[in-house]
Enzyme design. Structure first.
Site, PDB file in Angstrom:
ATOM      1  CE1 TYR A 159       4.782   0.559   7.127  1.00  0.00           C
ATOM      2  CE2 TYR A 159       4.096   2.667   6.200  1.00  0.00           C
ATOM      3  CZ  TYR A 159       4.506   1.351   6.025  1.00  0.00           C
ATOM      4  OH  TYR A 159       4.647   0.850   4.761  1.00  0.00           O
ATOM      5  CB  THR A 194       0.620  -6.865   2.125  1.00  0.00           C
ATOM      6  OG1 THR A 194       0.636  -5.509   2.611  1.00  0.00           O
ATOM      7  CG2 THR A 194       1.472  -6.963   0.862  1.00  0.00           C
TER       8      THR A 194
END
Length: 272
Positions: A159, A194
């Site tokens: 990531y 999120t």
């Protein structure tokens, strides 16, 4: 050089990741401001639920599918003014040692290659309108908020690698496209409420939850920066002070290596 985006009313925008989270919030915000919006999401039904004027189901990692999405947007609305490359994923916190083959690659395919696939076919339409590109980097790995801000992301190396590369992609695009009147904004998000934030096996404390902002606030900050022609924006702004650590590079890494808490993160993410 500052490229100020005109009022988005009447503009045509394409938003990837438009079916959920920050992308869906951006779709709504743009439409509320009078823009025509194409929402692209791997989940076509989610894209449709966003309320976008045009919803397209596509995987951003699929180069041909994204080229077709850009073409369809231009054909539908006659132009393209704004591209928001927001789609992004990660995997549950784990070291590369224990990830299954392909898991890390998928993160890079979506976050980095997906941004490239979104932007590249849009370049000519954006030159025609002197438009604007928005790409999304990151302040760090959302699970490891203790040390993941602008630092190596233990448990999320793929990531952080992808998001660091996106930053350079945005900077390079700005160099290449400035002479054609196309602006670029790079957004760096801190913890946003999120699905990514909820992946951590270490639940956030009440103090940490106070630092997490909503997708709506994140989208509003990103659009505001775009309208003002900002090259880079850290959202939420409270993390701006952390820019001071960036030049320190591996010196900060060395400090982390001495941290018992950081070693504990590695052990927790290094187990199945």
């Amino acid at each position: 050089m500052v490229h100020r985006m005109r009022d988005v009313a009447g503009a045509v925008a394409l938003v990837t990741g438009g079916g959920n989270g920050i992308g869906a919030a951006m779709v709504k915000l743009l439409r509320d401001k009078g823009a025509k919006v194409c929402a692209v999401d791997i989940d076509e039904e989610a894209a449709q639920r966003s309320g976008a004027d045009l919803a397209i189901g596509a995987d951003v990692a699929d180069r041909e599918a994204m080229a077709a999405a850009v073409d369809r947007t231009v054909a539908e609305f006659g132009k393209l003014d704004l591209v928001f490359a927001i789609a992004g994923i990660t995997h549950p916190p784990a070291t590369l040692r224990v990830l299954k083959p392909g898991e890390a690659q998928r993160v890079i395919d979506v976050n980095l290659t997906g941004t490239l696939n979104t932007v590249q076919p849009a370049i000519e339409p954006l030159i025609a309108t002197r438009g604007h590109i928005v790409v999304v980097s990151s302040m760090g790995w959302p699970a490891n908020t203790d040390y993941g801000i602008l630092l190596p992301a233990v448990g999320g190396v793929a990531y952080s690698t992808s998001k660091t590369a996106v930053e350079m992609l945005g900077r390079g695009l700005r160099m290449e496209l400035a002479q054609y009147g196309v602006g670029v904004t790079i957004g760096y998000f801190g913890p946003i409420d999120t699905a990514m934030v909820h992946l951590t096996p270490n639940p956030a404390t009440k103090a940490k939850w106070k630092l997490i902002i909503s997708p709506e606030k994140a989208a509003a900050g990103l659009l505001r920066a775009t309208e003002r022609g900002k090259v880079r924006v850290i959202i939420p702004a409270r993390w701006n002070f952390l820019n001071a650590i960036r030049p320190l590079g591996v010196h900060m890494d060395n400090l982390l290596l001495r941290s018992k808490k950081q070693r504990a993160f590695v052990r927790s993410y290094d187990s199945d």
